[in-house]
Write a protein that holds these residues in place. Structure first.
Motif, PDB file in Angstrom:
ATOM      1  N   GLY A   7       0.758  -1.249   0.000  1.00  0.00           N
ATOM      2  CA  GLY A   7       0.000   0.000   0.000  1.00  0.00           C
ATOM      3  C   GLY A   7       0.786   1.295   0.000  1.00  0.00           C
ATOM      4  O   GLY A   7       0.208   2.357  -0.244  1.00  0.00           O
ATOM      5  N   ILE A   8       2.073   1.247   0.289  1.00  0.00           N
ATOM      6  CA  ILE A   8       2.875   2.470   0.261  1.00  0.00           C
ATOM      7  C   ILE A   8       3.646   2.552  -1.058  1.00  0.00           C
ATOM      8  O   ILE A   8       3.620   3.569  -1.767  1.00  0.00           O
ATOM      9  CB  ILE A   8       3.898   2.503   1.425  1.00  0.00           C
ATOM     10  N   GLU A   9       4.358   1.462  -1.380  1.00  0.00           N
ATOM     11  CA  GLU A   9       5.244   1.505  -2.550  1.00  0.00           C
ATOM     12  C   GLU A   9       4.475   1.502  -3.865  1.00  0.00           C
ATOM     13  O   GLU A   9       4.937   2.088  -4.856  1.00  0.00           O
ATOM     14  CB  GLU A   9       6.213   0.318  -2.510  1.00  0.00           C
ATOM     15  N   THR A  10       3.302   0.866  -3.907  1.00  0.00           N
ATOM     16  CA  THR A  10       2.559   0.833  -5.173  1.00  0.00           C
ATOM     17  C   THR A  10       2.162   2.248  -5.618  1.00  0.00           C
ATOM     18  O   THR A  10       2.484   2.649  -6.747  1.00  0.00           O
ATOM     19  CB  THR A  10       1.331  -0.100  -5.072  1.00  0.00           C
ATOM     20  N   PRO A  11       1.503   3.043  -4.760  1.00  0.00           N
ATOM     21  CA  PRO A  11       1.204   4.413  -5.218  1.00  0.00           C
ATOM     22  C   PRO A  11       2.459   5.242  -5.431  1.00  0.00           C
ATOM     23  O   PRO A  11       2.505   6.106  -6.317  1.00  0.00           O
ATOM     24  CB  PRO A  11       0.332   4.984  -4.090  1.00  0.00           C
ATOM     25  N   GLN A  25      -7.198   9.587  -7.144  1.00  0.00           N
ATOM     26  CA  GLN A  25      -7.328   8.690  -5.983  1.00  0.00           C
ATOM     27  C   GLN A  25      -6.051   7.895  -5.705  1.00  0.00           C
ATOM     28  O   GLN A  25      -5.984   7.184  -4.702  1.00  0.00           O
ATOM     29  CB  GLN A  25      -8.502   7.719  -6.196  1.00  0.00           C
ATOM     30  N   VAL A  26      -5.057   7.985  -6.587  1.00  0.00           N
ATOM     31  CA  VAL A  26      -3.825   7.225  -6.340  1.00  0.00           C
ATOM     32  C   VAL A  26      -3.168   7.750  -5.057  1.00  0.00           C
ATOM     33  O   VAL A  26      -2.925   8.958  -4.923  1.00  0.00           O
ATOM     34  CB  VAL A  26      -2.844   7.337  -7.531  1.00  0.00           C
ATOM     35  N   GLY A  27      -2.905   6.850  -4.126  1.00  0.00           N
ATOM     36  CA  GLY A  27      -2.261   7.220  -2.856  1.00  0.00           C
ATOM     37  C   GLY A  27      -3.241   7.584  -1.753  1.00  0.00           C
ATOM     38  O   GLY A  27      -2.846   7.677  -0.590  1.00  0.00           O
ATOM     39  N   ARG A  28      -4.519   7.774  -2.101  1.00  0.00           N
ATOM     40  CA  ARG A  28      -5.477   8.232  -1.074  1.00  0.00           C
ATOM     41  C   ARG A  28      -6.141   7.055  -0.348  1.00  0.00           C
ATOM     42  O   ARG A  28      -6.094   5.929  -0.805  1.00  0.00           O
ATOM     43  CB  ARG A  28      -6.560   9.096  -1.726  1.00  0.00           C
ATOM     44  N   ASN A  29      -6.785   7.378   0.767  1.00  0.00           N
ATOM     45  CA  ASN A  29      -7.579   6.416   1.556  1.00  0.00           C
ATOM     46  C   ASN A  29      -6.721   5.329   2.208  1.00  0.00           C
ATOM     47  O   ASN A  29      -7.141   4.171   2.319  1.00  0.00           O
ATOM     48  CB  ASN A  29      -8.670   5.759   0.680  1.00  0.00           C
ATOM     49  N   LEU A  30      -5.537   5.695   2.647  1.00  0.00           N
ATOM     50  CA  LEU A  30      -4.696   4.741   3.384  1.00  0.00           C
ATOM     51  C   LEU A  30      -5.406   4.353   4.690  1.00  0.00           C
ATOM     52  O   LEU A  30      -5.871   5.218   5.421  1.00  0.00           O
ATOM     53  CB  LEU A  30      -3.343   5.382   3.697  1.00  0.00           C
ATOM     54  N   MET A  31      -5.483   3.038   4.934  1.00  0.00           N
ATOM     55  CA  MET A  31      -6.177   2.551   6.142  1.00  0.00           C
ATOM     56  C   MET A  31      -5.339   1.473   6.839  1.00  0.00           C
ATOM     57  O   MET A  31      -4.484   0.840   6.238  1.00  0.00           O
ATOM     58  CB  MET A  31      -7.532   1.922   5.759  1.00  0.00           C
ATOM     59  N   ASP A  32      -5.638   1.281   8.116  1.00  0.00           N
ATOM     60  CA  ASP A  32      -5.048   0.197   8.906  1.00  0.00           C
ATOM     61  C   ASP A  32      -6.126  -0.257   9.885  1.00  0.00           C
ATOM     62  O   ASP A  32      -7.206   0.345   9.958  1.00  0.00           O
ATOM     63  CB  ASP A  32      -3.792   0.711   9.642  1.00  0.00           C
TER      64      ASP A  32
END
Ligand SMILES: Cc1cc2nc3c(=O)[nH]c(=O)nc-3n(C[C@H](O)[C@H](O)[C@H](O)COP(=O)(O)OP(=O)(O)OC[C@H]3O[C@@H](n4cnc5c(N)ncnc54)[C@H](O)[C@@H]3O)c2cc1C
Length: 267
Positions: A7-11, A25-32
């Protein structure tokens, strides 16, 4: 091209490559999944640390009307004692190992007694919560560069009130369960029980390359294929539009198999 670097390196790779980003939306909506626990000693030996870490759970709180007010959570009854309690200094290591002087605190019969008295009785109730997708929680490119002169990712991340209320709910349920055990099974809740909303991340990176049918609000389609670049596919939990409460890997593996079939059909 298949991007499968989480989820970090792909965007980051996407942005570095200057690929189209029509939906923004690339890089947005990071969740845990935000997690915490309540630990104590059970009234009789449970013999933890044998078998899988998590053999039991309470899944009632994965969904319900309460989600109108706060996020869902899943509750684990841990089989690894206080093995995850390092931040509050209750871990197995701390019970037995003097890290300042780098020597074992107890040895021989006192060690056996400590194991018998405490370690075999350890129990934890953990709760890990749903986090909402927030477009402002995002991965962008930093001005800083790594040792290979590649821009580092910049991560902007905050916890919303909905998730904080889920943590509070999870905590209150875990405490009430301990209270019940104290009343009925001679269990001992061990201070400090964390009365505040401290939490740990779960390492479950989700979002940042969200899946959807609408090209204006998502990055990839249901098969993980880029809306903007049909020759580029994304696999991993970065395509999750929402986080739920389940650990992500089985779902991401299932989605990856679906992507593999769809990709093979295009060849
Ligand atoms: C502490 C912890 C506990 C977890 N526990 C669970 C659990 O109990 N259950 C569960 O379901 N999930 C769990 N997870 C999540 C699980 O690890 C991930 O869902 C899973 O590993 C994701 O698989 P992946 O292949 O998409 O990404 P990864 O496993 O992260 O693999 C990505 C790979 O890409 C490589 N890479 C990155 N950037 C580049 C680059 N630029 N070029 C080349 N290679 C690159 C990385 O080195 C890595 O090998 C846990 C995660 C953590 C951190």
């Amino acid at each position: 091209v298949v991007l499968a670097v989480n989820g970090i390196e792909t965007p980051k790779l996407w942005l570095l490559s200057n690929l189209d980003n029509t939906s923004d939306q690339v890089g947005r909506n990071l969740m845990d999944h935000l997690a915490n626990e309540v630990v104590g000693l059970f009234g009789q030996p449970l013999y933890p640390f044998r078998g899988p870490q998590s053999a039991l759970g309470i899944d009632t709180f994965r969904d319900g009307k309460f989600r109108g007010n706060n996020g869902a959570f899943r509750m684990t009854i841990g089989n690894d004692g206080w093995g995850r309690s390092e931040p509050v200094g209750l871990a197995l290591d701390h019970a037995l190992w003097d890290s300042d002087n780098k020597k074992i605190k107890k040895i021989g019969q006192p060690l056996q007694q400590a194991v018998q008295d405490r370690i075999t009785h350890q129990l934890r109730f953990s709760y890990s919560t749903e986090q909402l997708p927030d477009p402002d929680n995002r991965v962008t490119l930093s001005d800083e560069r790594d040792a290979l002169d590649v821009p580092r990712p910049r991560i902007t991340y905050r916890i919303d009130e909905y998730s904080k209320r889920a943590l509070a709910y999870g905590h209150s349920v875990a405490r009430r369960m301990w209270q019940h055990l104290q009343d009925t099974a001679r269990a001992t809740a061990v201070e400090p029980l964390q009365a505040d909303l401290r939490f740990l991340g779960a390492g479950h990176l989700m979002g940042t390359m969200r899946m959807g049918t609408d090209k204006s609000t998502s990055v990839v389609d249901a098969n993980g294929r880029s809306h903007d670049h049909p020759g580029v596919w994304v696999v991993g939990s970065s395509v999750f539009p929402t986080a739920g409460t389940a650990n992500p890997t089985l779902t991401l593996a299932a989605l990856t198999l679906r992507t593999a079939d769809a990709l093979a059909n295009t060849l």
